[in-house]
Design an enzyme around this catalytic site. Sequence first.
Site, mmCIF file in Angstrom:
data_model
loop_
_atom_site.group_PDB
_atom_site.id
_atom_site.type_symbol
_atom_site.label_atom_id
_atom_site.label_comp_id
_atom_site.label_asym_id
_atom_site.label_seq_id
_atom_site.Cartn_x
_atom_site.Cartn_y
_atom_site.Cartn_z
ATOM 1 N N HIS A 152 0.823 -1.211 0.000
ATOM 2 C CA HIS A 152 0.000 0.000 0.000
ATOM 3 C C HIS A 152 0.858 1.262 0.000
ATOM 4 C CE1 HIS A 152 -4.030 -1.928 1.427
ATOM 5 N NE2 HIS A 152 -3.806 -2.067 0.145
ATOM 6 N N GLU A 175 -5.805 -19.219 -16.982
ATOM 7 C CA GLU A 175 -4.759 -18.996 -15.978
ATOM 8 C C GLU A 175 -4.231 -20.298 -15.380
ATOM 9 O OE1 GLU A 175 -6.510 -16.888 -12.597
ATOM 10 O OE2 GLU A 175 -8.468 -17.637 -13.205
ATOM 11 N N ASP A 223 -1.151 -15.937 -12.436
ATOM 12 C CA ASP A 223 -1.432 -17.317 -12.032
ATOM 13 C C ASP A 223 -0.944 -18.329 -13.065
ATOM 14 O OD1 ASP A 223 -2.380 -17.190 -9.477
ATOM 15 O OD2 ASP A 223 -4.484 -17.007 -10.016
ATOM 16 N N CYS A 253 -4.724 -9.914 -18.886
ATOM 17 C CA CYS A 253 -4.949 -8.993 -17.773
ATOM 18 C C CYS A 253 -3.949 -9.182 -16.643
ATOM 19 C CB CYS A 253 -6.382 -9.131 -17.245
ATOM 20 S SG CYS A 253 -6.800 -10.806 -16.754
#
Length: 573
Positions: free
Chosen positions: A187, A430, A454, A501
């Site tokens: 973050h 994936e 993944d 993606c």
Amino acid sequence: MYKGTNASDGIGIGTAVIVEEAELIITRREVNDTEAEVQRFKGALETTIAETQKMVEDLAARVGEKEAEIMQGHMMLLSDPMLTGEIENSIQNDKVNSEFAIENVCNMYADMFASMGDELMQQRATDMRDIKVRMQRTLMGLQSVDVSALPAGTILVAKDLTPSMTAGINPANVTGIVTELGGRTSHSAILARALEIPAVVAVNGLLDKVKDGETVVLDGSAGEVYVNPEAEVKAAYEAKREQFLMDKKELEKYIGQPSVTKDGVQVEIVANIGKPEDIDKVLQYDAEGIGLFRTEFLFMDRTAMPTEEEQFEAYKKVAAAMNGKPVIIRTLDIGGDKEIPYMGLEKDENPFLGYRAIRLCLDRKEDIYKPQLRALLRASAFGNIRIMIPLVTCIDEFREAKALIEEIKKELDEKGIAYKKDIQVGIMVETAAASLIADIFAKEADFFSIGTNDLTQYTMSVDRGNKKISYLYSTFNPAVLRSIRHIIACGRETGIMVGMCGEAASDPMMVPLLLAFGLNEFSMSASAVLRTRKLVTGFSIKELQAVAEKAMSFATAAEVEAYMKEFMEKMTD
């Protein structure tokens, strides 16, 4: 020169200011008046919530609503009745002081989040430790370091930066951030990028290498740090900084331009989002659609399942804002690695191979899957929504999901509720299994979207969160590249759209290969859209074919990366 992880692009030059929070010593103290101690805890909680609310408002005003949501996440944790209830119970039942109760309960939650192996949950662990220390400091009457008051030209140096600390930074005074710990997806790194402050994280032994007042130069794009550099090194980086700012300005020219190669091949450059509020950045950077809307964020940070109506409103908002551009929404991808108490999920021994995503949804049709699919179909009346099914490994799963969609369509027809009749339903490719039978899926799916994070993990049998084996985790590995090329070829042969993606979609060294393979759609964080569009317009696919053939002839990831790095350096000379 010291090497770290590139967390936020740009060149930072300034004077080191070492920021260290004194470590808290928390001891167990027995209390007799537990009621008074609970009130003491509640007072500290209220103060921390009020301070966090100020941070949220400040970030929203200075940076944007999306970035403020990181601190909003702290608000949700502080307001979670399960968390605060457990702390109060510990005070009353164990007869302990508030600081000790907070330490135990928050550490328990943080350890639980950290053990999940999921990046999002790892951040939740950091957030939990952040609020823990802030509540304890309030109870102990200790002031936190005020990073908002750092002098102009500061390079902030720290062991680690908490989200609350990063949120208080004034970008006018802080020209760079260097930390000993942290990662690109933390973050703090996300906030540094939002504040547009160059940052390098994970510099081993950093605090032994730099002292207060020393000159520091950092390259946030390359992950490099210089302490007291030679005059010529500093001058070179000053020139580099000027060039970086000019390049950034130049990207604005690509707003409103088509994403077309030099030989006329058009592709789509779209954005990944997690919440409806992310749409502002998508529009700001002129993405051509949404390539991935991760719906699990709607299910987290709450004490009950989102209703069909709540989901409908969220999907509708995004679809309407994109004004006819494609919006690919992934159905719930959640499982035993994510702690969502109200779902009653048992902890999986091996969550990445366990009861999650489509497996969970098909088993929990009534309370989870049908409400989500109904909300998606209803929202499709307001824009160009496409439904994406994650983690499919066999055609039976996909057929069952499609049959459920058809069943819901009939229900909506009977009730006269509008939806997009020809809504597209595709899959996220994936897993190694989906890749191997991509030709079978291509005959029944309306589109593919390759999830490289993944796909790389499953193809290489490597836990991407495990640093000891992270050397195996590379999308440039020939096994992964062959898989990607095969998936695209199967989709193109059947005439369906093939997108990507995962993070590789915006990797400058990967984009030429993906163009040569025939990828139609590149989905990425909104801030990478214009840079990738500029890159695409500089290539000719015919010329890239030979580059891809050469890259695919290598036997190791290192060889492929070295070759692509050399190719890109020649391109930009």
